[in-house]
Design a protein around this motif. Structure first.
Motif, PDB file in Angstrom:
ATOM      1  N   PHE A 151     -19.630  85.555 -35.457  1.00 47.11           N
ATOM      2  CA  PHE A 151     -19.708  84.260 -36.119  1.00 47.11           C
ATOM      3  C   PHE A 151     -18.382  83.494 -36.041  1.00 47.11           C
ATOM      4  O   PHE A 151     -18.243  82.440 -36.654  1.00 47.11           O
ATOM      5  N   LYS A 152     -17.409  84.023 -35.298  1.00 47.36           N
ATOM      6  CA  LYS A 152     -16.078  83.394 -35.261  1.00 47.36           C
ATOM      7  C   LYS A 152     -15.813  82.649 -33.961  1.00 47.36           C
ATOM      8  O   LYS A 152     -14.675  82.350 -33.620  1.00 47.36           O
ATOM      9  N   HIS A 153     -16.877  82.371 -33.221  1.00 48.08           N
ATOM     10  CA  HIS A 153     -16.749  81.568 -32.002  1.00 48.08           C
ATOM     11  C   HIS A 153     -17.252  80.155 -32.292  1.00 48.08           C
ATOM     12  O   HIS A 153     -18.273  79.972 -32.955  1.00 48.08           O
ATOM     13  N   ALA A 154     -16.516  79.160 -31.819  1.00 50.23           N
ATOM     14  CA  ALA A 154     -16.882  77.764 -32.055  1.00 50.23           C
ATOM     15  C   ALA A 154     -17.108  77.060 -30.727  1.00 50.23           C
ATOM     16  O   ALA A 154     -16.366  77.273 -29.752  1.00 50.23           O
ATOM     17  N   LEU A 155     -18.145  76.249 -30.674  1.00 53.42           N
ATOM     18  CA  LEU A 155     -18.362  75.351 -29.542  1.00 53.42           C
ATOM     19  C   LEU A 155     -17.831  73.977 -29.932  1.00 53.42           C
ATOM     20  O   LEU A 155     -18.310  73.380 -30.895  1.00 53.42           O
ATOM     21  N   VAL A 156     -16.849  73.519 -29.201  1.00 50.89           N
ATOM     22  CA  VAL A 156     -16.156  72.279 -29.550  1.00 50.89           C
ATOM     23  C   VAL A 156     -16.762  71.119 -28.768  1.00 50.89           C
ATOM     24  O   VAL A 156     -16.893  71.184 -27.533  1.00 50.89           O
ATOM     25  N   THR A 157     -17.125  70.078 -29.492  1.00 53.31           N
ATOM     26  CA  THR A 157     -17.638  68.866 -28.873  1.00 53.31           C
ATOM     27  C   THR A 157     -16.578  67.770 -28.962  1.00 53.31           C
ATOM     28  O   THR A 157     -16.106  67.463 -30.060  1.00 53.31           O
ATOM     29  N   PRO A 158     -16.158  67.193 -27.843  1.00 56.68           N
ATOM     30  CA  PRO A 158     -15.195  66.075 -27.906  1.00 56.68           C
ATOM     31  C   PRO A 158     -15.878  64.835 -28.476  1.00 56.68           C
ATOM     32  O   PRO A 158     -16.916  64.392 -27.981  1.00 56.68           O
ATOM     33  N   LEU A 159     -15.304  64.273 -29.529  1.00 56.89           N
ATOM     34  CA  LEU A 159     -15.879  63.107 -30.190  1.00 56.89           C
ATOM     35  C   LEU A 159     -14.905  61.945 -30.100  1.00 56.89           C
ATOM     36  O   LEU A 159     -13.729  62.073 -30.459  1.00 56.89           O
ATOM     37  N   LEU A 160     -15.386  60.814 -29.590  1.00 54.85           N
ATOM     38  CA  LEU A 160     -14.543  59.634 -29.453  1.00 54.85           C
ATOM     39  C   LEU A 160     -14.085  59.181 -30.829  1.00 54.85           C
ATOM     40  O   LEU A 160     -14.896  58.986 -31.743  1.00 54.85           O
ATOM     41  N   LYS A 161     -12.776  59.016 -31.026  1.00 47.86           N
ATOM     42  CA  LYS A 161     -12.242  58.673 -32.339  1.00 47.86           C
ATOM     43  C   LYS A 161     -12.698  57.292 -32.786  1.00 47.86           C
ATOM     44  O   LYS A 161     -13.085  57.099 -33.932  1.00 47.86           O
ATOM     45  N   LYS A 162     -12.636  56.315 -31.887  1.00 46.17           N
ATOM     46  CA  LYS A 162     -13.070  54.950 -32.181  1.00 46.17           C
ATOM     47  C   LYS A 162     -13.796  54.409 -30.960  1.00 46.17           C
ATOM     48  O   LYS A 162     -13.442  54.740 -29.821  1.00 46.17           O
ATOM     49  N   HIS A 163     -14.792  53.568 -31.211  1.00 50.65           N
ATOM     50  CA  HIS A 163     -15.614  53.086 -30.102  1.00 50.65           C
ATOM     51  C   HIS A 163     -14.838  52.219 -29.130  1.00 50.65           C
ATOM     52  O   HIS A 163     -15.220  52.062 -27.975  1.00 50.65           O
ATOM     53  N   ASN A 164     -13.693  51.630 -29.585  1.00 51.52           N
ATOM     54  CA  ASN A 164     -12.940  50.723 -28.714  1.00 51.52           C
ATOM     55  C   ASN A 164     -11.820  51.429 -27.945  1.00 51.52           C
ATOM     56  O   ASN A 164     -11.047  50.783 -27.248  1.00 51.52           O
ATOM     57  N   LEU A 165     -11.736  52.751 -28.067  1.00 52.78           N
ATOM     58  CA  LEU A 165     -10.719  53.487 -27.316  1.00 52.78           C
ATOM     59  C   LEU A 165     -11.213  53.753 -25.901  1.00 52.78           C
ATOM     60  O   LEU A 165     -12.413  53.867 -25.658  1.00 52.78           O
ATOM     61  N   PRO A 166     -10.288  53.845 -24.913  1.00 57.52           N
ATOM     62  CA  PRO A 166     -10.710  54.083 -23.530  1.00 57.52           C
ATOM     63  C   PRO A 166     -11.364  55.447 -23.365  1.00 57.52           C
ATOM     64  O   PRO A 166     -10.735  56.483 -23.643  1.00 57.52           O
TER      65      PRO A 166
END
Length: 611
Positions: A151-166
């Motif tokens: 239970f100590k493995h994580a799947l990391v999803t990259p999430l855009l911080k703000k919609h106007n960032l490149p």
């Protein structure tokens, strides 16, 4: 045929919106579909998902490594004042019952992670058969003081911080951990046990507002604004500094955290062993469209997206309040957002700004010793007061670890734009601008929506913006608040297109059961006051409210009333210290005497409806 297609399309979207009315992200997706808008690319271009996932993993790892390497290699031990009294001991996590596990599972949402062998909705459907095995797993974990390794493995999803960032820049993304469902159930039980223990003594700083019941960004900003407005009322100026921490959740030192859990919060024995096991030997992979990167070890930080992570972070950073014990500067913490402020007369500005600079250096030293990185160049600084007061300050710069900070005209603070005179002009302008944009979009698709679907989208896209932290706007000029009112009026005319342009708007708001803007602000102040009085929390707001003493007067008109401080200036009357008792005392005794929050809200809304 055209009529049939339109009718079918209308029915489809109405059903879709109804099912997702409480999920803003899905509503955005539906809105984009209705408007035939293509979503901007949310991930950088890459030859394959595996290479992109590996590149993201390398970027996230390198970012943390660079932050840690930039810290002193032989840091001073964390300078933390030991607690004034020995905390009560907490050595064992008590076993959990099947009913507690049942409630924890059923109260969770149905989202699943690819680490889950059984989808959450199916697990809930089969709960009678799975309840006992899950309870046994949790109790064995508690008894052995060991968190299951799988239970100590994580799947990391990259999430855009703000919609106007490149979207092509990796630095525009933050890592969000997705964990096994059962692991989050164990974390939730641990969190419940720890919260009960921590509430038995003075543990977390009263001025830490994140991840605590009855605490929010709004209550935090209310207290900060209250202090700043009262300083303006006393002809004083305030310097407000908003610190910028870099990847604070990811650089927490596990050794310091575990030592602090023992010394400051009394967690020992198998309970500490379980938390040690939870933090150690963790791994993560980055997931891109069901393709994971190779796993890598995680040796620092707490997982973002976990249940325990936010609480552990608050416990880790709470002792920073020791710095302010003998300082004239005040402070407030909200997760990794740290802000401090000091008020002074214009004639004494140099000395107080020097004290502020010294306090900032002490904070930098504390954060560095605790393996946290603050970025002085991104730290924002406001000088708050009337134009006449600010003009008397000869030198307004402060120094922060070798960086000279000059005051800005405005800064974003927990989602609200503060400016130098606390008029919120920039915040109101930006809120109105984006609200009218959404209203125009809603108007284009209104013919496809039924009444309830239109209301759901309107509340999600516009009303939520108007209501966010609106208690801060109490006492603003009619000119400022009328801009919000125009937004609400325009939104109401879109929801009810049969209303003609020049028809009076009040009957329309009545039909929609919408309070006008001024009454919505009063409603928010009253409900916050009710909750603060009922629960004595948050303490930093409760201490601003003083009930009338029965010994002072026996008149029935004083029953359940608050003392209104004597404040003459317009700025001072905007403070929560004045607004809360003024609004509260204006309510009928029958409403003030209600005990149920829902009953209070219902009666209050009826009372506030304009005639």
């Amino acid at each position: 045929m055209t009529k049939l297609i339109t009718s079918s399309r209308r029915h489809y979207y109405r059903t879709l919106i109804k099912d997702r009315s409480n999920k803003p992200r899905h509503l955005w997706s539906i809105l984009n579909s209705l408007l035939s808008r293509k979503s901007p690319p949310s991930l950088p271009n890459s030859s394959s998902n595996l290479s992109l996932a590996t590149a993201f993993l390398t970027f996230f790892q390198d970012k943390i490594s660079k932050l840690i390497l930039a810290l002193p290699s032989n840091p001073l031990p964390p300078t933390t004042t030991p607690p004034s009294s020995t905390p009560p001991s907490f050595s064992v996590f008590q076993p959990v019952s099947t009913e507690e596990i049942r409630q924890a599972i059923l109260s969770s949402n149905d989202s699943s992670c690819s680490l889950d062998i059984i989808p959450t909705f199916l697990l809930k459907a089969c709960l009678p058969s799975l309840l006992q095995p899950i309870t046994t797993i949790v109790n064995l974990s508690f008894a052995e003081g060991s968190f299951p390794q799988q239970f100590k493995h994580a799947l990391v999803t990259p999430l855009l911080k703000k919609h106007n960032l490149p979207p092509q820049d990796f630095s525009s993304y933050r890592p969000i951990s997705n964990l096994n469902f059962i692991s989050k159930i164990i974390e939730r039980i641990i969190h419940s046990r720890l919260t009960t223990h921590l509430s038995s003594f003075q543990s977390i700083s009263p001025f830490q507002s994140a991840y605590r019941k009855f605490h929010s960004t709004e209550t935090a900003l209310l207290r900060i604004q209250n202090d700043l407005l009262l300083s303006i009322n006393q002809q004083k100026i305030s310097a407000l500094v908003l610190l910028d921490l870099s990847a604070a959740f990811d650089t927490i030192d596990h050794g310091i955290l575990l030592s602090r859990l023992s010394s400051h919060y009394g967690i020992t024995g198998s309970a500490l062993d379980l938390l040690t096991s939870y933090l150690s030997n963790r791994t993560m992979s980055v997931l891109i469209d069901s393709t994971p990167s190779p796993p890598t070890a995680v040796n620092t930080g707490v997982p973002q997206g976990s249940v325990l992570g936010p609480l552990l972070f608050s416990l880790y950073t709470s002792p920073i309040s020791d710095i302010f014990s003998n300082s004239p500067a005040a402070f407030h913490l909200y997760a990794d957002d740290t802000q401090l402020y000091i008020s002074f007369s214009a004639s004494d500005s140099n000395r107080n700004l020097s004290i502020l600079s010294s306090t900032l250096d002490n904070i930098h030293a504390w954060l560095t010793a605790n393996r946290l990185t603050v970025n002085p160049s991104k730290t924002e600084y406001l000088l708050i007061g009337t134009p006449q007061q600010r003009s008397k300050v000869t030198s307004s710069t402060i120094n922060f670890h070798g960086t000279t900070l000059t005051p800005s005209t405005s800064a974003r603070n927990l989602g609200v734009t503060f400016n130098s005179d606390l008029s919120f002009k920039e915040h109101i302008s930006s809120t109105c601008q984006i609200s009218f944009l959404h209203i125009r979009q809603l108007r284009q698709i209104r013919h496809l929506l039924d009444f309830n679907s239109a209301i759901a989208l309107a509340n999600s896209l516009v009303t939520s913006r108007l209501d966010y932290c609106n208690s801060l706007f109490f006492g603003l000029s009619n000119c400022s608040l009328s801009r919000f009112q125009r937004v609400q009026n325009a939104l109401a005319r879109v929801i009810l297109p049969s209303i003609k342009r020049y028809d009076h708007i009040t009957p329309t708001l009545h039909k929609l059961h919408w309070l006008p803007i001024v009454q919505r602000i009063t409603f928010k102040i009253a409900t916050l006051t009710f909750q603060t009085l009922q629960h004595h929390s948050p303490s930093y707001l409760h201490e601003l409210l003083t009930p009338h003493s029965a010994r002072r007067s026996l008149r029935s008109s004083y029953q359940n009333q608050l003392i209104v401080p004597r404040i003459d200036s317009a700025n001072g009357r905007r403070s929560f210290s004045y607004a809360a008792p003024s609004v509260w005392n204006s309510l009928p005794p029958s409403i003030r005497s209600l005990d149920s929050y829902q009953s209070f809200r219902s009666a209050l809304k009826t009372h506030l409806y304009p005639p």
